[in-house]
Write a protein that holds these residues in place. Structure first.
Motif, PDB file in Angstrom:
ATOM      1  N   ALA A 236       0.837  -1.195   0.000  1.00 23.93           N
ATOM      2  CA  ALA A 236       0.000   0.000   0.000  1.00 23.93           C
ATOM      3  C   ALA A 236       0.875   1.250   0.000  1.00 23.93           C
ATOM      4  O   ALA A 236       1.867   1.319   0.736  1.00 23.93           O
TER       5      ALA A 236
ATOM      6  N   ARG B 235      -5.129   9.715  -8.291  1.00 22.42           N
ATOM      7  CA  ARG B 235      -4.065   8.749  -7.995  1.00 22.42           C
ATOM      8  C   ARG B 235      -3.542   8.079  -9.268  1.00 22.42           C
ATOM      9  O   ARG B 235      -2.352   7.752  -9.353  1.00 22.42           O
TER      10      ARG B 235
ATOM     11  N   SER C 191      -0.008   5.831  -5.062  1.00 28.06           N
ATOM     12  CA  SER C 191      -0.737   5.704  -3.792  1.00 28.06           C
ATOM     13  C   SER C 191      -1.693   4.523  -3.822  1.00 28.06           C
ATOM     14  O   SER C 191      -2.869   4.639  -3.467  1.00 28.06           O
TER      15      SER C 191
ATOM     16  N   LYS D 236      -3.815   1.255  -3.097  1.00 25.25           N
ATOM     17  CA  LYS D 236      -4.534   0.784  -1.924  1.00 25.25           C
ATOM     18  C   LYS D 236      -4.870  -0.701  -2.098  1.00 25.25           C
ATOM     19  O   LYS D 236      -4.969  -1.179  -3.239  1.00 25.25           O
TER      20      LYS D 236
ATOM     21  N   SER E 276      -1.544  -4.793   2.350  1.00 27.38           N
ATOM     22  CA  SER E 276      -1.703  -3.729   3.366  1.00 27.38           C
ATOM     23  C   SER E 276      -0.542  -3.725   4.350  1.00 27.38           C
ATOM     24  O   SER E 276       0.291  -4.610   4.361  1.00 27.38           O
TER      25      SER E 276
END
Length: 125
Positions: free
Chosen positions: A14, A67, A85, A87, A125
């Motif tokens: 992430a 992004r 960025s 996710k 993550s």
């Protein structure tokens, strides 16, 4: 016959960045809208971004706006997707697509008739 070949996917953390590329052949590349779509496991394929024939117009899904950046190099018959960025929810198979008509700029998935095989993007993550 149109051929679209994606590359650049991978496993990242992430906040990292990736750049996807899609090399096209079979049509006059500069005449067609190009797009990126993605499909997460057990979900429908979703629109991500599209770029007009000359690159002057772009359109993004709200989930990636700010992004991701779509661009194209017509001299190289290539479209790119710069993803910053990242996710975990960006995890999906990403598909490059070419519109069926060279008349106008479109962002509707039904207007794209040629698809690549997809490249996996996994964000941990």
């Amino acid at each position: 016959q149109v051929q679209l070949v994606e590359s650049g996917g991978g496993l990242v953390q992430a906040g990292d960045s990736l750049r996807l590329s899609c090399a096209a052949s079979g049509r006059i590349f500069s005449r067609y809208t190009m797009g990126w779509f993605r499909q997460a496991p057990e979900k429908a394929r979703d629109f991500v971004a599209a770029i007009s024939q000359d690159g002057s117009s772009t359109y993004y899904a709200d989930s990636v706006k700010g992004r991701f950046t779509i661009s194209r190099a017509n001299a190289k018959n290539t479209v790119y997707l710069q993803m910053n960025s990242l996710k975990p929810e960006d995890t999906a198979v990403y598909f490059c697509a070419q519109a069926s008509s060279h008349d106008s700029f479109t962002v509707l998935s039904g207007d794209f008739d040629s698809w690549g095989q997809g490249t996996q993007v996994t964000v941990s993550s």
